[in-house]
Design a protein around this motif. Sequence first.
Motif, PDB file in Angstrom:
ATOM      1  N   LYS A 193       0.891  -1.136   0.031  1.00 51.43           N
ATOM      2  CA  LYS A 193      -0.121  -0.004  -0.207  1.00 51.43           C
ATOM      3  C   LYS A 193       0.832   1.356   0.047  1.00 51.43           C
ATOM      4  CE  LYS A 193      -4.038   1.654   2.295  1.00 51.43           C
ATOM      5  NZ  LYS A 193      -3.416   2.914   3.326  1.00 51.43           N
ATOM      6  N   GLU A 194       1.816   1.213   0.820  1.00 50.36           N
ATOM      7  CA  GLU A 194       2.873   2.264   1.062  1.00 50.36           C
ATOM      8  C   GLU A 194       3.453   2.697  -0.341  1.00 50.36           C
ATOM      9  OE1 GLU A 194       3.076   4.344   3.529  1.00 50.36           O
ATOM     10  OE2 GLU A 194       5.389   5.163   3.754  1.00 50.36           O
ATOM     11  N   TYR A 195       3.881   1.827  -1.147  1.00 54.70           N
ATOM     12  CA  TYR A 195       4.751   1.512  -2.286  1.00 54.70           C
ATOM     13  C   TYR A 195       3.945   2.503  -3.324  1.00 54.70           C
ATOM     14  CZ  TYR A 195       9.217   0.420  -0.770  1.00 54.70           C
ATOM     15  OH  TYR A 195      10.535   0.260   0.089  1.00 54.70           O
ATOM     16  N   LYS A 196       2.479   1.832  -3.334  1.00 53.51           N
ATOM     17  CA  LYS A 196       1.453   2.207  -4.392  1.00 53.51           C
ATOM     18  C   LYS A 196       1.536   3.704  -4.451  1.00 53.51           C
ATOM     19  CE  LYS A 196      -1.751  -1.497  -5.176  1.00 53.51           C
ATOM     20  NZ  LYS A 196      -2.923  -2.273  -5.150  1.00 53.51           N
ATOM     21  N   SER A 197       1.202   4.192  -3.054  1.00 50.69           N
ATOM     22  CA  SER A 197       1.018   5.720  -2.908  1.00 50.69           C
ATOM     23  C   SER A 197       2.357   6.473  -3.249  1.00 50.69           C
ATOM     24  CB  SER A 197       0.925   5.875  -1.402  1.00 50.69           C
ATOM     25  OG  SER A 197      -0.100   5.191  -0.745  1.00 50.69           O
ATOM     26  N   ILE A 198       3.380   5.987  -2.859  1.00 50.63           N
ATOM     27  CA  ILE A 198       4.577   6.527  -3.248  1.00 50.63           C
ATOM     28  C   ILE A 198       4.645   6.616  -4.944  1.00 50.63           C
ATOM     29  CG2 ILE A 198       7.052   6.129  -3.717  1.00 50.63           C
ATOM     30  CD1 ILE A 198       7.223   5.082  -0.809  1.00 50.63           C
ATOM     31  N   THR A 199       4.430   5.444  -5.566  1.00 49.20           N
ATOM     32  CA  THR A 199       4.557   5.459  -7.077  1.00 49.20           C
ATOM     33  C   THR A 199       3.577   6.345  -7.649  1.00 49.20           C
ATOM     34  OG1 THR A 199       5.411   3.088  -6.820  1.00 49.20           O
ATOM     35  CG2 THR A 199       4.524   3.764  -9.078  1.00 49.20           C
ATOM     36  N   THR A 200       2.396   6.232  -7.129  1.00 47.83           N
ATOM     37  CA  THR A 200       1.127   7.268  -7.916  1.00 47.83           C
ATOM     38  C   THR A 200       1.662   8.804  -7.699  1.00 47.83           C
ATOM     39  OG1 THR A 200      -0.349   5.509  -7.057  1.00 47.83           O
ATOM     40  CG2 THR A 200      -0.986   7.712  -7.842  1.00 47.83           C
ATOM     41  N   VAL A 258       8.320  12.408  -1.957  1.00 55.33           N
ATOM     42  CA  VAL A 258       8.825  12.240  -3.078  1.00 55.33           C
ATOM     43  C   VAL A 258       8.529  12.964  -4.082  1.00 55.33           C
ATOM     44  CG1 VAL A 258       9.071   9.573  -2.513  1.00 55.33           C
ATOM     45  CG2 VAL A 258       6.926  10.629  -3.225  1.00 55.33           C
ATOM     46  N   GLN A 259       7.613  13.557  -4.142  1.00 53.37           N
ATOM     47  CA  GLN A 259       6.983  14.649  -4.996  1.00 53.37           C
ATOM     48  C   GLN A 259       7.977  15.673  -5.156  1.00 53.37           C
ATOM     49  OE1 GLN A 259       2.871  15.079  -3.993  1.00 53.37           O
ATOM     50  NE2 GLN A 259       2.340  14.016  -5.891  1.00 53.37           N
ATOM     51  N   ALA A 260       8.356  16.331  -3.856  1.00 52.88           N
ATOM     52  CA  ALA A 260       9.014  17.484  -3.800  1.00 52.88           C
ATOM     53  C   ALA A 260      10.470  17.101  -4.439  1.00 52.88           C
ATOM     54  CB  ALA A 260       9.331  17.879  -2.315  1.00 52.88           C
ATOM     55  N   TRP A 261      11.368  16.173  -3.953  1.00 49.29           N
ATOM     56  CA  TRP A 261      12.549  15.802  -4.289  1.00 49.29           C
ATOM     57  C   TRP A 261      12.534  15.225  -5.806  1.00 49.29           C
ATOM     58  CZ3 TRP A 261      16.455  17.375  -1.717  1.00 49.29           C
ATOM     59  CH2 TRP A 261      16.402  17.779  -0.368  1.00 49.29           C
ATOM     60  N   GLY A 262      11.554  14.737  -6.268  1.00 53.43           N
ATOM     61  CA  GLY A 262      11.239  14.102  -7.639  1.00 53.43           C
ATOM     62  C   GLY A 262      11.642  15.328  -8.782  1.00 53.43           C
ATOM     63  N   GLU A 263      10.537  16.476  -8.204  1.00 54.09           N
ATOM     64  CA  GLU A 263      10.392  17.413  -9.082  1.00 54.09           C
ATOM     65  C   GLU A 263      11.668  18.259  -9.269  1.00 54.09           C
ATOM     66  OE1 GLU A 263       6.919  19.903  -8.337  1.00 54.09           O
ATOM     67  OE2 GLU A 263       7.667  21.609  -9.194  1.00 54.09           O
ATOM     68  N   THR A 264      12.587  18.372  -8.054  1.00 56.89           N
ATOM     69  CA  THR A 264      13.876  19.012  -7.988  1.00 56.89           C
ATOM     70  C   THR A 264      14.769  18.372  -8.808  1.00 56.89           C
ATOM     71  OG1 THR A 264      13.437  19.555  -5.775  1.00 56.89           O
ATOM     72  CG2 THR A 264      15.732  20.014  -6.666  1.00 56.89           C
ATOM     73  N   LEU A 265      14.676  17.038  -8.878  1.00 60.49           N
ATOM     74  CA  LEU A 265      15.553  16.246  -9.767  1.00 60.49           C
ATOM     75  C   LEU A 265      15.055  16.361 -11.252  1.00 60.49           C
ATOM     76  CD1 LEU A 265      15.423  12.757  -8.000  1.00 60.49           C
ATOM     77  CD2 LEU A 265      17.569  14.185  -8.172  1.00 60.49           C
ATOM     78  N   ALA A 266      13.921  16.550 -11.425  1.00 60.93           N
ATOM     79  CA  ALA A 266      13.759  16.408 -12.850  1.00 60.93           C
ATOM     80  C   ALA A 266      13.820  18.120 -13.448  1.00 60.93           C
ATOM     81  CB  ALA A 266      12.132  16.221 -12.945  1.00 60.93           C
ATOM     82  N   TYR A 267      13.775  19.019 -12.794  1.00 62.12           N
ATOM     83  CA  TYR A 267      14.213  20.346 -13.089  1.00 62.12           C
ATOM     84  C   TYR A 267      15.504  20.401 -13.337  1.00 62.12           C
ATOM     85  CZ  TYR A 267       9.782  22.878 -12.895  1.00 62.12           C
ATOM     86  OH  TYR A 267       8.736  23.341 -13.378  1.00 62.12           O
ATOM     87  N   ASP A 268      16.550  19.695 -12.350  1.00 63.26           N
ATOM     88  CA  ASP A 268      17.926  19.769 -12.649  1.00 63.26           C
ATOM     89  C   ASP A 268      18.146  19.085 -13.988  1.00 63.26           C
ATOM     90  OD1 ASP A 268      18.888  20.796 -10.545  1.00 63.26           O
ATOM     91  OD2 ASP A 268      19.202  19.099  -9.343  1.00 63.26           O
TER      92      ASP A 268
END
Lengths: 497, 461, 265
Positions: free
Chosen positions: B59-66, B325-335
């Motif tokens: 359940k946790e990983y589903k939330s993370i992935t989504t 994960v959204q915050a850090w993922g977005e930062t990575l993606a902007y880099d």
Amino acid sequence: MDHLHFAVTWGQDTAHDLVVQALMTLFNTLGATPGSIDRIAICGNPIQLSLFQGIPIDDLAYAGDKKKEKYHIADQDRSAAVRDAGEIAGMGAFEGCELRVPPAVKHEVGADALALLVKSGMLDSPEISIATDYGTNAEMALKVDDIIYTGSAAAGPALEGQEVACGTLAKPRVVSDIDFEDGAFRSTVLSDDMDECTGALFNPINGEIYEEGTIAATGITGTGVIALIKEGMETELVKLPHIKTRHKALLLHDDLYFDEHDLVEAGRAIGAIRAGHVTLCDAAGIDVKDIETAYMSGAAGTYMDAAKAHMVGLVPYAVRDVYQIGNTSLALARDVLLSEDRLWELEDVARSVRGSHVMFATSPAFKKAYINELSYWEEGMPFERMQTMLKRRGLPMVAAPTTDPKVHRIVVKDIPDLGTEGLRVLERTGTLLTMKIEECTLCGLCEEVCTHDAIELHEDGTVVIRSDLCDGSHCQKCIHACHEELLCWECLEVVER
Amino acid sequence: MVKRFTTMAYDDPDEMTFGVAKEPVKAGLGLTIGDGFTTPEINYAPRPETASSKEKLVKEYKSITTDIMDRMVAVGFPGVVLETEHVQEMTNNPEWGAAVAHAQKEIMERYHDEYGINCALRHTPGDIREDRDYLRLREDKYDTLLKSFELLAENGVDMLSVESMGGKEVFDHAILRDDVPGVLFSIGCLGAMDMEYIWKDIVKIAKDHNVVPAGDTDCAQANTAMFVAGGLLDKNLAHTLAIIARTISASRTLVAWECGATGPNKDCGYEGTILKSIGGRPIAQEGKTSTCAHSDVMGNLVMQCCDLWSNESVEYHGEFGGTSVQAWGETLAYDCTLMNVALKTGTEKTLRDLFMLSDKYRDPQGYVLAYPNAWKVGKAIVEDGDDLYLRAKNAALETCNILEEGVNEGLKLTRFETKALRDAKIALEGLPDDQDTFVSESLDKYKKEVRVFEPKRNYDL
Amino acid sequence: MALKKIKERSMALDIDPDDILVRYNVRLEKEITPEEAAEELYPDDPHLKPIAQAVFVGDEEGVVAGLEKAISGGMDPLKLIDDALIGGMNVVSKLYDEAVIYLPDVMLSSDAMQKGIEYCKSKATSDMKPKGTVICHVAEGDVHDIGKTIVVALLRANGYNVVDLGRDCPVEEVVEHVEKERPLMLTGTALMTTTMYAFKHINDKLKEKNLALPFVCGGGAVNQDFVSKLEFGVYGEEAPQAPRMAASILSGANVGKLREEFHKH
């Protein structure tokens, strides 16, 4: 090419012939026949004067007494002389023509130094003054009261632009000065008439050109080198012993550059001269700051920006006046030609100077001062530490210049008066040196590295070097460039003419 | 079959940039790594309490992935890699990990189908091969680990990785004593031997299931060294020694590729740039975007040659701007966007050099990993590419040389760092010229000194 | 061509980092004076330390006074050479290598140490065993000896016994001393281009007498091409190479190895 080395390697007779032939060419060019010449006066260092007269030079080639004793090498008499020119080998036709030869002071200090003393006018002035010929041997004379202390610093040829990768003697189309301007460096380039022209405006960090110069340059003179060091230190691009740019070099225009190796070479020369000044002051029992007046002579001493030379330590730091007096040797020869009294006056001066001549090579003071300089230029020893060391060694103190001296540029060119006919320079006064390299790959590097166009490589592997253009043992760039180490100094032979 | 690297993929370090590898890797759903683009790789950890059961974890990983896929689409990023580093339970119970992978991949497929976003899933099982104080590299736990890989490959994972920990028992002893030969032995010899043992099997599993055997990183040792070394003011371990451990680990981590792994390797040992210079395969790197996991003295520099840009790991929780994960993922993606713009406009070398220069002189570790120097270390490794000991020793000595020269180039070292460097170099220069002598001397020494060192059992030595 | 080479030296962009980052650990480290740096390195023994200290600051009288005191207290003069004098000089060479102190400091210390060694020898009852002997000279006919002076000081600073034959040293005298001392290596320096041929004569005489040894030649006039043509010749470009060459010889290097290690092209 270094006369002494040439004469020792390929024979004094060959060297003598070259000198005499050069003179003959001069006479021919001027249309002067042997019978029409009444009198000849010469000037030069002891080696040059000896080569012309045919006096053995072994005592000049070897400074050590032990060797001289072992090989029974006698010190030659090099006092002032009036001779018959017809006695000179190869000049029989000049019998009856008078030859006036100025005296040498000592071993390595000759008439050039006397010329410096006499022509500077320092002998007649009560001030504590110093005269320096900024050349390979850097003859210098310090006058305190009525005593004259002389020495010769063997600064090496760096100040004449050699031993520096892009360095060259002063000649047309070379960089002779550098100034900081608008956050960039501006070079001065000599024209075909040796006039100073505005050169390029460039960024020494990356070689970017902001403004093209009027003349393309092929090298940097010793004076240009001094200016580069001075501006480099002031802009902090040069922090001894490093050049703080990404290429570790100052990049100029036209593919010219000045790198850390060059900095060390130039630093050694500057250091030798400052150490020489310290040594003379030590001998005279004065401080460097007591020197009130400095005279600069020689080609480098004429074209050098005196203020910059002062900043880097080539001129004693506390002097009030600097006089740039040009090529004093030529002027002295002219004096001697016109007045025999002058010749004997010179002999008197030479005699009075001999007793207070300091042989730097064996002087403990010079050794200590020079090791300090080496450490300052090569190891980055802080200037304050150098001062501490001088103090500990009980030597005269040097300091950073605080006030600018008044610069009197007595002459603009090293030969101030060219007469109505102007100046022409004799071409091809030398000879050719050659060797055939059997396994030469004809890569052409030896030609490429030569900054003087002195060497030619023929298709059969024969190398031909013009001795009048070649810088000789001080340079040897061609020898070092040869990949296969096939080109060799000792294998070169003089072409019979 | 193990094929050692004895030549460099890049003849000139200037050829190396981010986003471009000599041998790009296709993975997952429409993604090609190292083919002219950089891609964010988001790493995450579930909240600790969720590890209590398989269901909670899934359940946790589903939330993370989504959350991640949602944000990538919401801001318009063209591609993403998700990396799941297992909590122990997921590897110890291979079917738990498999269930998580399956659930994640389903969500990713949905986003791929619906929006066309390119994506791939990497799983990194935990190296569970230990029993309390002792390593158990080749026994029951090893079988469990392989089983985990197998089930993951069957359940939708696109890239298989591990952070193997061979040599750790000796390393932990050596690093606390500034014992550089011990570090060399533990990473360069023991670590590399264990890599060879495990990676042959991982590559086989990957090939059988047509997924990517990606690569390793020296988390257990190089990353530990970095962690112990800490910031500028920490004095537990000289940073000059930390970087020696890291460059030695390049020789070790290369073994995965030599066993047939294709990249992208993993990030946290920071040996990637060296690997890329040798092998030309894509690499994942982490830096300023992994400050959620640890501080970093070369946050920009490591971007210089990355293909995947990662955040090491962040715990899943809420932030003002969404979940972590959204915050850090977005930062990575902007880099990555910035890097991709540079690649598109032909300015990538300039940007690469800006990244590199912003940290080159910050710390000796960054200085050595600056790509021109990293390349030199690579070159030292391939010079004796066939000999695990010699090439690791070369890497260490080259590192000493680079640092010594660096001092003339503007790198500033403290006396503490300088002394450690000098001592290290003396120790390295005193080492024997051949592997057999070195290994047998080291065995004698560490069998005596390290109680938990069992060479026969773990390395067949 | 040369310019291209210079540009290739560093292709990548580079900067002066001072404006963009601060290594606070370096900044916090207080400027250490040479004396403070040396303080950490002196031997602890209260008899040895003042002697080592006097060597470090180049205080010749202090060295002799310290030795006098230590010897009258029953210490062995030869052991004092190793422990106090060379011990003090080790501090000097270490800090010189680290650029904390400079060449003129080494020269002062080397003189002080030499004074001390002579004093100890005069008090000793047996012969000392140095780690190796080197003979240094300036070419016959040449009096320019600064290069040699530096070489001698650096070799002594590194614990070698130096037989200094001085300037203008006749070929035969050099060969005689080699025959007598059987040194690790021989050095010759020359500034005048006319004098370096003496090295060839020395080389030939050494060969004649089967006295093979590395013959390191350097100085303003000398170049590698010339030296390479001598059977025993090794070209020394800079004085600090001398102790490194001696160390290489101690660990087994011959002329060929030395050339490999120290020649430029």
